[in-house]
Every structure is written in structure tokens, then in C-alpha cells.
Design a protein around this motif. Structure first.
Motif, PDB file in Angstrom:
ATOM      1  N   GLU A  63      41.458  61.742   9.412  1.00 56.71           N
ATOM      2  CA  GLU A  63      41.424  62.727  10.489  1.00 56.71           C
ATOM      3  C   GLU A  63      41.980  62.123  11.788  1.00 56.71           C
ATOM      4  O   GLU A  63      41.341  61.271  12.408  1.00 56.71           O
ATOM      5  CB  GLU A  63      39.996  63.221  10.733  1.00 56.71           C
ATOM      6  CG  GLU A  63      39.923  64.297  11.814  1.00 56.71           C
ATOM      7  CD  GLU A  63      38.575  65.000  11.875  1.00 56.71           C
ATOM      8  OE1 GLU A  63      38.453  65.955  12.656  1.00 56.71           O
ATOM      9  OE2 GLU A  63      37.644  64.593  11.149  1.00 56.71           O
ATOM     10  N   CYS A  65      33.183  54.653   8.813  1.00 56.14           N
ATOM     11  CA  CYS A  65      34.434  54.830   8.084  1.00 56.14           C
ATOM     12  C   CYS A  65      34.587  53.710   7.061  1.00 56.14           C
ATOM     13  O   CYS A  65      33.901  52.689   7.102  1.00 56.14           O
ATOM     14  CB  CYS A  65      35.613  54.847   9.055  1.00 56.14           C
ATOM     15  SG  CYS A  65      35.637  56.294  10.152  1.00 56.14           S
ATOM     16  N   THR A 110      34.909  64.345   9.680  1.00 55.51           N
ATOM     17  CA  THR A 110      34.922  63.069   8.957  1.00 55.51           C
ATOM     18  C   THR A 110      33.527  62.639   8.535  1.00 55.51           C
ATOM     19  O   THR A 110      33.328  62.116   7.437  1.00 55.51           O
ATOM     20  CB  THR A 110      35.559  61.974   9.831  1.00 55.51           C
ATOM     21  OG1 THR A 110      36.931  62.308  10.057  1.00 55.51           O
ATOM     22  CG2 THR A 110      35.493  60.615   9.159  1.00 55.51           C
ATOM     23  N   THR A 154      36.718  57.505   4.178  1.00 52.95           N
ATOM     24  CA  THR A 154      37.268  58.195   5.343  1.00 52.95           C
ATOM     25  C   THR A 154      37.893  57.225   6.333  1.00 52.95           C
ATOM     26  O   THR A 154      37.539  56.051   6.392  1.00 52.95           O
ATOM     27  CB  THR A 154      36.177  58.997   6.076  1.00 52.95           C
ATOM     28  OG1 THR A 154      35.167  58.093   6.548  1.00 52.95           O
ATOM     29  CG2 THR A 154      35.564  60.046   5.170  1.00 52.95           C
ATOM     30  N   MET A 175      39.695  57.508  10.585  1.00 55.05           N
ATOM     31  CA  MET A 175      40.050  58.321  11.741  1.00 55.05           C
ATOM     32  C   MET A 175      40.978  57.541  12.655  1.00 55.05           C
ATOM     33  O   MET A 175      40.828  56.319  12.811  1.00 55.05           O
ATOM     34  CB  MET A 175      38.814  58.736  12.546  1.00 55.05           C
ATOM     35  CG  MET A 175      37.985  59.837  11.926  1.00 55.05           C
ATOM     36  SD  MET A 175      36.811  60.537  13.138  1.00 55.05           S
ATOM     37  CE  MET A 175      37.930  61.512  14.166  1.00 55.05           C
TER      38      MET A 175
END
Length: 448
Positions: free
Chosen positions: A223, A365, A395, A404, A406
Motif C-alpha cells: 500500500e 509489516c 494494510t 504486507t 507500505m
């Protein structure tokens, strides 16, 4: 549809600007795009056309998320999913959410222009309800995709009493499986059937939970998002790698007193719900300040009844949002806030009810993807910079489904959720280069 001919990061920004006005806003005085509204449908139509122009096939899932798919050389491989949201708060800026979607489309456009297929498909998903601006809970559509949404969460209604499922069943979303011939159309022209139209199809509300992806079907969720904070700007950096997202709690509080005549009810006899709520809200601020660290607490919404100038308020409803990167600190602060509200209610002789409407844990993350994002930033000539996000994002929900990552993009003054929200063409171009490099590195990692 507004033309945005310049390719790359500048085009991504220009498209966000194009979506910042009617008919892509439900307000005539600023940007407000809520889930399952005419503005949401109009934005999907525009974004869907841009996805097609980038070489993708477009569909809606059962939660009315817009998805563009670019096939890989191995169609059955887990998909690399780029995404963010296209709904907004009231009087919003233009880049919180949509910029991530537009940058994802630009990554695919580069691959398509180079006639390049990766060993995995890429999808770009435009979530419909991250902000929670229409219904009481946020991230409904990403939670549906991640498979973490409970059925009873669908039993909600907006301020006008319209239920989520009724809104979904009536949503005039445009849905099409678009033929390859439409890919030759200019990016500013809607694509679809031979006449350029889309096929109108209603999404059935009873299938909302069927938007869930299966375990192992997503290689990674990435993201891109504006920072919504001042760190990158203060350090003169265009982008940064997010390491995780702070834990969130949301409550809905109802305070009930006694409505009465403003001129005939003595001050000592009043059970004023609004003055009690005011004391409670100040206590929310005080308790967050006392907690220290990165604990923050916000009351962002209030409704007062009956709402007449000559009537003592008998009922008040308000929201509380509590966040921290430390889940224990968040929970301790929230518990203290609830206890203090109870004390105030007792002293002021009013009744109260607190309902926890959302509990989102801290979401780190993926370490490997963090390292790849750092490497991509370095490859593009900037020193890597890691940040924690105090704001919530899709996320944090998608972490239950897949690894994930970002990428934060510098936002002028750290201003967000505000019409003054601002990014530059140059920073968007750097972000696109970083995301392209990230895809290259991920491809190498997959093939290794």
C-alpha cells in the motif's frame, strides 16, 4: 472524464485531483466520498477505465471493491496486490487513499507498455470503506477481503437509517469483464462494450463475506500512502518505509439525561447530557495526555438531541478513538478513560453506555518486504528511512491474509484529512520509481 495525459507519478497525482470534485464527491463544497454513494460509483467508473487503459481486466468483488488484474506468466500463482481506499472523510484532501491506487495502476501501466509479464499476476484493489465515514465501523471492505469480518458486523446503518446490506443491494456499481480490444482506448475514455459503456450489475448484499480471499492466494499486499505526518518533510525525504501500524480502539458512547425547558428548569435540578458529555470529552484528552508516549485519543463525532436552542439536551452520542504503537499502553489508557467517564456520569446523575465498535491490533509489516522496500528506495537514490504509522490503513487488516508492506510519500506540512493535503509531482514520480524497483526485487526473490 478528465484527461490526464502525462504518464507516471504526475499522472497519478493528476487523477487524484480529477477525482476531487463532482461528480466524484458527494458534496458541492469540498471532497466527501462515502461508501456506496453516487460519488463512489462515479469514481469506480473513472478508475476502472484507467485500469483498463493500463492493460487490466476489471471486476467488482462481493463487497463492491474495484479490482483490476494484470495476468502473470503463471496465472495460478499467488497475486501481488497493490491497494488503498477511495472513500474519504468529510472535507477531505485528495490524496489520502486514492494516490496509492493510482500509483498501483501506474506500476502496471509500465509493465504493460514494456509488454512484460511477471511470474505472478498483479492486482490493484480500490477498497470502498476504509475511513468509516458512512457506517460506524471502518475498514469493512478490507476486512471482508482478509476474511476477518464477522457476519454481525454487517448489521449496521448510516445516519439516515440505511443499512449496509440495503445500501449494497441498491448500489448502482458498474461492473464489467472488459475485452482486450478495449485496452487500446485512450486512458481518459471509459472502456467496456463496443459502445464504450459498462455493464450495469448490482452486487448482492447477502454475499458480502464471500469477498474473502483464500489463504495463500496473495503473495504480498503493498500500500503506497501519503505519510499523514511531518517526518519525511522535516528530513527532506520523498519516501519512507513503514515498519508497522499502531493499535486502535474505537468506542461509541451514549449519554442519557433528561430533556427539559431551558427557561424553567433550575440549574441544580438539571440532568444535562451535553454538559456531562463535555466533561467526559475533556477527560478523554486529559487521560491521553497523562498516558504520555505515543498514546493519542480523539473525539471526532458528536450528535446532540433533541437539538433545539430552548431545550436542555437529553441525549448525546459521541465517538472515541484511542491509538498507540504499544498495545498495552493503548489498552491502559482506554481503560482509564472508561473509568473516568463512569465517574463523571455518576457525579452528574446521567446514564451512559459505551460500546466498543472496533479493536484493531498493532500490525507490523513483513520484515522481508520491509528490507525489499528499503533496497528499492536505495536503488532510486534516496537513503532508506523507516517509520511507524500512527494512522490506520487497510494494510493492518490485510496482514491477517498476507505479508504486507507500505511506502509513505511526503505530505506537505504533514497535513491530512484536510483540503490542504498536498503532494508534489516529483515525489509521486520517485514513489513510482521505488514501487517499480520493489516489483523487480520481489520478482528476483520469487525466482531465486
Amino acid at each position: 472524464m478528465v484527461s490526464a495525459p502525462i504518464p507516471g507519478g504526475a499522472r497519478a497525482k493528476a487523477r487524484c485531483d480529477a477525482l476531487g470534485v463532482a461528480p466524484y464527491s458527494d458534496s458541492d463544497t469540498g471532497l466527501f466520498r462515502a461508501y456506496l454513494t453516487p460519488a463512489h460509483a462515479a469514481a469506480q467508473e473513472a478508475i476502472g477505465a484507467w485500469m483498463v487503459g493500463a492493460g487490466m481486466v476489471v471486476r467488482l468483488d462481493q463487497a463492491a471493491n474495484l479490482i483490476g488484474r494484470y495476468e502473470g506468466s503463471q496465472a495460478d500463482a499467488p497475486v501481488l496486490l497493490f491497494g488503498s481506499h477511495i472513500d474519504s472523510v468529510r472535507d477531505a484532501g485528495r490524496y489520502d487513499g486514492p494516490l496509492g491506487v493510482m500509483l498501483g495502476i501506474e506500476v502496471v501501466a509500465r509493465l504493460n507498455e514494456a509488454k512484460r509479464r511477471l511470474p505472478f499476476p498483479i492486482e490493484v484493489i480500490a477498497f470502498g470503506d476504509e475511513e468509516g465515514s458512512r457506517f460506524p465501523a471502518s475498514m469493512l471492505t478490507s476486512r471482508a477481503v482478509a476474511g476477518t469480518l464477522e457476519a454481525d458486523a454487517l448489521e449496521v446503518a448510516d445516519r439516515d437509517g440505511v443499512t449496509l446490506l440495503d445500501a449494497l443491494a441498491a448500489f448502482p456499481a458498474r461492473h464489467a469483464e472488459l475485452v482486450s480490444a478495449s485496452m487500446a482506448r485512450p486512458l481518459d475514455v471509459p472502456a467496456g462494450g463496443e459502445d464504450g459503456s459498462w455493464t450495469l450489475k448490482r452486487v448482492q448484499g447477502d454475499g458480502f463475506l464471500r469477498a474473502a480471499r483464500t489463504s495463500g492466494s496473495v503473495l504480498a499486499y503493498v500500500e503506497p500512502h501519503i505519510e499523514q505526518g511531518p517526518v519525511l518533510e522535516a528530513e527532506g525525504l520523498a519516501v519512507g518505509t513503514v515498519t508497522g501500524i499502531a493499535a486502535q480502539l474505537r468506542y461509541q458512547v451514549t449519554v442519557s439525561g433528561t430533556a427539559g425547558h431551558a427557561g424553567t428548569t433550575a440549574m441544580g435540578l438539571r440532568r444535562d447530557a451535553l454538559t456531562a458529555a463535555a466533561a467526559m470529552i475533556l477527560a478523554v484528552e486529559s487521560e491521553a495526555l497523562a498516558a504520555g508516549g505515543d498514546v493519542v485519543a480523539t473525539v471526532g463525532r458528536m450528535a446532540v438531541g433533541p437539538g433545539a436552542v430552548n431545550v436542555i439536551p437529553g441525549k448525546v452520542e459521541y465517538s472515541i478513538d484511542v491509538r498507540s504503537g504499544d498495545p498495552a499502553a493503548r489498552d491502559d489508557a482506554a481503560a482509564q478513560i472508561v473509568d473516568t467517564i463512569a465517574d463523571i456520569a455518576e457525579r452528574r446523575d446521567v446514564e451512559f453506555n459505551i460500546e466498543r465498535v472496533q479493536d484493531l491490533p498493532a500490525a507490523p509489516c513483513d520484515p522481508k518486504l520491509i528490507a525489499l522496500m528499503d533496497a528499492a528506495i536505495a536503488r532510486c537514490g534516496q537513503r532508506p528511512r523507516r517509520l511507524v504509522s500512527g494512522a490506520g490503513h487497510d494494510t493492518m487488516v490485510m496482514a491477517a491474509l498476507a505479508p504486507t508492506a507500505m511506502l509513505f510519500i511526503r505530505c506537505a506540512g504533514g497535513v491530512s484529512h484536510n483540503p490542504a493535503e498536498s503532494v508534489t509531482d516529483a515525489d509521486c514520480a520517485i514513489a513510482l520509481d521505488v514501487l517499480t524497483a520493489f516489483v523487480d526485487l520481489l520478482e528476483h526473490d520469487v525466482l531465486a
